[in-house]
Design an enzyme around this catalytic site. Structure first.
Site, PDB file in Angstrom:
ATOM      1  N   LYS A 111       0.805  -1.395   0.013  1.00 45.61           N
ATOM      2  CA  LYS A 111      -0.095  -0.040  -0.040  1.00 45.61           C
ATOM      3  C   LYS A 111       0.846   1.209   0.041  1.00 45.61           C
ATOM      4  O   LYS A 111       0.643   2.133  -0.675  1.00 45.61           O
ATOM      5  CB  LYS A 111      -0.981   0.056   1.273  1.00 45.61           C
ATOM      6  CG  LYS A 111      -2.070   0.837   1.191  1.00 45.61           C
ATOM      7  CD  LYS A 111      -3.343   0.494   1.797  1.00 45.61           C
ATOM      8  CE  LYS A 111      -4.559   1.372   1.606  1.00 45.61           C
ATOM      9  NZ  LYS A 111      -5.709   1.000   2.331  1.00 45.61           N
ATOM     10  N   LYS A 190      -2.433 -12.955  -9.170  1.00 50.76           N
ATOM     11  CA  LYS A 190      -2.998 -13.734  -8.092  1.00 50.76           C
ATOM     12  C   LYS A 190      -4.691 -13.423  -8.043  1.00 50.76           C
ATOM     13  O   LYS A 190      -4.924 -12.117  -8.099  1.00 50.76           O
ATOM     14  CB  LYS A 190      -2.361 -13.483  -6.739  1.00 50.76           C
ATOM     15  CG  LYS A 190      -2.810 -14.153  -5.438  1.00 50.76           C
ATOM     16  CD  LYS A 190      -2.333 -13.487  -4.518  1.00 50.76           C
ATOM     17  CE  LYS A 190      -3.568 -13.013  -3.554  1.00 50.76           C
ATOM     18  NZ  LYS A 190      -3.197 -12.272  -2.250  1.00 50.76           N
ATOM     19  N   LYS A 193      -9.878  -9.639  -4.493  1.00 57.93           N
ATOM     20  CA  LYS A 193     -10.773  -8.802  -4.612  1.00 57.93           C
ATOM     21  C   LYS A 193     -10.386  -7.468  -5.048  1.00 57.93           C
ATOM     22  O   LYS A 193     -10.692  -6.546  -5.933  1.00 57.93           O
ATOM     23  CB  LYS A 193     -11.371  -8.491  -3.305  1.00 57.93           C
ATOM     24  CG  LYS A 193     -12.574  -9.678  -2.991  1.00 57.93           C
ATOM     25  CD  LYS A 193     -12.853  -9.696  -1.609  1.00 57.93           C
ATOM     26  CE  LYS A 193     -12.983 -11.265  -1.168  1.00 57.93           C
ATOM     27  NZ  LYS A 193     -12.672 -11.370   0.206  1.00 57.93           N
TER      28      LYS A 193
HETATM   29  P1  TYM Z   1      -8.392 -13.223   3.506  1.00 59.44           P
HETATM   30  O1  TYM Z   1      -9.709 -13.106   3.632  1.00 59.44           O
HETATM   31  O2  TYM Z   1      -7.666 -12.296   2.692  1.00 59.44           O
HETATM   32  O3  TYM Z   1      -8.279 -14.760   2.786  1.00 59.44           O
HETATM   33  C1  TYM Z   1      -8.760 -15.886   3.035  1.00 59.44           C
HETATM   34  C2  TYM Z   1      -7.946 -17.106   2.712  1.00 59.44           C
HETATM   35  O4  TYM Z   1      -7.911 -17.286   1.343  1.00 59.44           O
HETATM   36  C3  TYM Z   1      -6.825 -17.087   0.791  1.00 59.44           C
HETATM   37  N1  TYM Z   1      -6.729 -16.936  -0.475  1.00 59.44           N
HETATM   38  C4  TYM Z   1      -5.982 -17.501  -1.398  1.00 59.44           C
HETATM   39  N2  TYM Z   1      -5.617 -18.731  -1.634  1.00 59.44           N
HETATM   40  C5  TYM Z   1      -4.983 -19.130  -2.759  1.00 59.44           C
HETATM   41  N3  TYM Z   1      -4.968 -18.235  -3.881  1.00 59.44           N
HETATM   42  C6  TYM Z   1      -5.582 -17.097  -3.958  1.00 59.44           C
HETATM   43  N4  TYM Z   1      -5.696 -16.143  -4.894  1.00 59.44           N
HETATM   44  C7  TYM Z   1      -6.128 -16.562  -2.564  1.00 59.44           C
HETATM   45  N5  TYM Z   1      -6.520 -15.359  -2.104  1.00 59.44           N
HETATM   46  C8  TYM Z   1      -6.842 -15.495  -0.836  1.00 59.44           C
HETATM   47  C9  TYM Z   1      -5.635 -16.390   1.979  1.00 59.44           C
HETATM   48  O5  TYM Z   1      -4.561 -17.058   2.173  1.00 59.44           O
HETATM   49  C10 TYM Z   1      -6.441 -16.876   3.164  1.00 59.44           C
HETATM   50  O6  TYM Z   1      -6.036 -18.212   3.869  1.00 59.44           O
HETATM   51  N6  TYM Z   1      -5.540 -12.498   7.334  1.00 59.44           N
HETATM   52  C11 TYM Z   1      -6.292 -13.469   6.740  1.00 59.44           C
HETATM   53  C12 TYM Z   1      -7.563 -13.515   7.695  1.00 59.44           C
HETATM   54  C13 TYM Z   1      -6.958 -13.776   9.172  1.00 59.44           C
HETATM   55  C14 TYM Z   1      -6.363 -15.082   9.481  1.00 59.44           C
HETATM   56  C15 TYM Z   1      -6.276 -15.056  10.847  1.00 59.44           C
HETATM   57  C16 TYM Z   1      -6.025 -16.354   8.752  1.00 59.44           C
HETATM   58  C17 TYM Z   1      -7.322 -13.175  10.022  1.00 59.44           C
HETATM   59  N7  TYM Z   1      -6.615 -13.790  11.188  1.00 59.44           N
HETATM   60  C18 TYM Z   1      -5.706 -15.934  11.634  1.00 59.44           C
HETATM   61  C19 TYM Z   1      -5.409 -17.570   9.575  1.00 59.44           C
HETATM   62  C20 TYM Z   1      -5.112 -17.033  11.064  1.00 59.44           C
HETATM   63  C21 TYM Z   1      -6.787 -12.931   5.462  1.00 59.44           C
HETATM   64  O7  TYM Z   1      -6.535 -11.912   4.978  1.00 59.44           O
HETATM   65  O8  TYM Z   1      -7.740 -13.770   4.465  1.00 59.44           O
END
Ligand code: TYM
Length: 321
Positions: A111, A190, A193
């Site tokens: 960012k 990748k 959103k």
């Molecule tokens: P978030 O909501 O961005 O993504 C949720 C999960 O989806 C996976 N993901 C992907 N995997 C493969 N290819 C892609 N293109 C792709 N896009 C998203 C992410 O790796 C994730 O597993 N920070 C986390 C949320 C969170 C979390 C936690 C996760 C908050 N606290 C504690 C694990 C443990 C997140 O941004 O997820």
């Protein structure tokens, strides 16, 4: 052994979320005490700034996870903010977090690199994530590849807290699937959103087919042989295909003499079919919002019991109790 993961309710789930993370949540469920999954609405606050939208997204995300196969009898599903202990644990960890560690984390760094202003919430995002994980003595954290850095930060923070105050936290490990660690979007980057290149899991068949037909491909002539291994359309097809279908498609790529339109059509057929049952279940769940709220309430009660114990342990270790 406890599995834990979180997902942000920032909009409808896409194929990256599903194949990278959600599918693992479902495969790893067993006993509710051993599989904790939550909707990270406090993390989502770093991007969603409309209260009604965030509330609605959180409900939609719960329904989608249940529709996709998350089973409240085999896993504990809850909303992050329903366990307020996590915010206090986040503070305890924050006081031992080097600024340099967070400056290297990619969400904040990207960012900044784009010249956008970042807030303290985004900067501290990995610390809250560490609190989420350590709060429940989690052993295994199923995620996509983009979250591995954050889990490394969590391990660093746990190790330094344990070193400073004595053994307090369980050391967690990331679990990433090789085949879908980083699912590509419609443009080959990748799937994310924020890049506007997503294909949604529970999208209606008609608009989904349209989006699939718009997946960007190269402009090499049809008869030229192509290498499937480096083609994102082939990667997307492979997410849904069985071994025989994948081998057949790979052979067609290598032979040449096909149009990408054919591959897209085959992908669309598989994808529409794959999520048909979940789309149906979603409709049923949508008509029972009270049932969904009850699942989240029960989940929060289970999660809070564990969180209270761990917070007490951490408070005692560092001397605020
Ligand atoms: P978030 O909501 O961005 O993504 C949720 C999960 O989806 C996976 N993901 C992907 N995997 C493969 N290819 C892609 N293109 C792709 N896009 C998203 C992410 O790796 C994730 O597993 N920070 C986390 C949320 C969170 C979390 C936690 C996760 C908050 N606290 C504690 C694990 C443990 C997140 O941004 O997820």
């Amino acid at each position: 052994m406890r599995v834990l993961s979180g997902i942000q309710p920032t909009g409808r789930f896409h194929w990256g979320n599903y194949f990278g993370a959600i599918r693992q949540y479902i495969d790893l469920q067993g006993e509710p005490e051993n599989a904790f999954y939550f909707l990270a609405n406090l993390h989502a606050l770093t991007t969603v700034r409309d209260a009604d939208v965030l509330r609605q997204n959180t409900m939609d995300a719960a329904i989608d996870l249940l529709a996709l196969g998350l089973d409240p009898n085999r896993a504990t599903l809850f909303v992050q903010s329903d366990v307020p202990e996590v915010s206090e644990l986040c503070w305890l960890l924050m006081t031992g977090t080097p600024m340099g560690l967070l400056e290297r984390c990619h969400a904040y760094k990207d960012k900044k690199a784009k010249g956008l202003s970042a807030d303290a919430g985004l900067f501290a995002y990995p610390v809250l994530m560490a609190a989420d994980i350590l709060m429940y003595d989690s052993d295994i954290v199923p995620v996509g590849e983009d979250q591995v850095q954050h889990i490394e930060v969590c391990r660093d923070l746990a190790a330094s807290f344990n070193h400073r105050f004595g053994e307090t936290f369980v050391m967690p490990k990331a679990k990433v699937l090789d085949s879908s660690a980083r699912v590509a979007g419609t443009d080959g980057e990748k799937m994310s959103k924020s890049y506007g290149n997503v294909l949604e899991v529970l999208e209606d068949p008609k608009p989904l087919r349209k989006k699939i037909m718009r997946i960007v491909t190269d402009s090499r002539p049809m008869d030229q042989p192509k290498e499937p291994g480096t083609d994102h359309l082939f990667q997307l097809f492979s997410l849904f295909a069985n071994d025989a279908q994948r081998d057949e498609m790979a052979a067609m790529y290598r032979r040449g003499g096909f149009g990408y339109g054919e591959v897209k059509k085959a992908l669309a057929d598989l994808a529409v079919d794959h999520f048909a049952e979940a789309r149906q279940r979603r409709q049923e769940l949508q008509a029972q919002p009270d049932r969904v709220r009850e699942i989240l309430r029960d989940g929060a009660a289970v999660a809070r019991r564990k969180a209270t114990d761990v917070l007490r342990r951490a408070q005692h270790a560092c001397g605020v109790k």
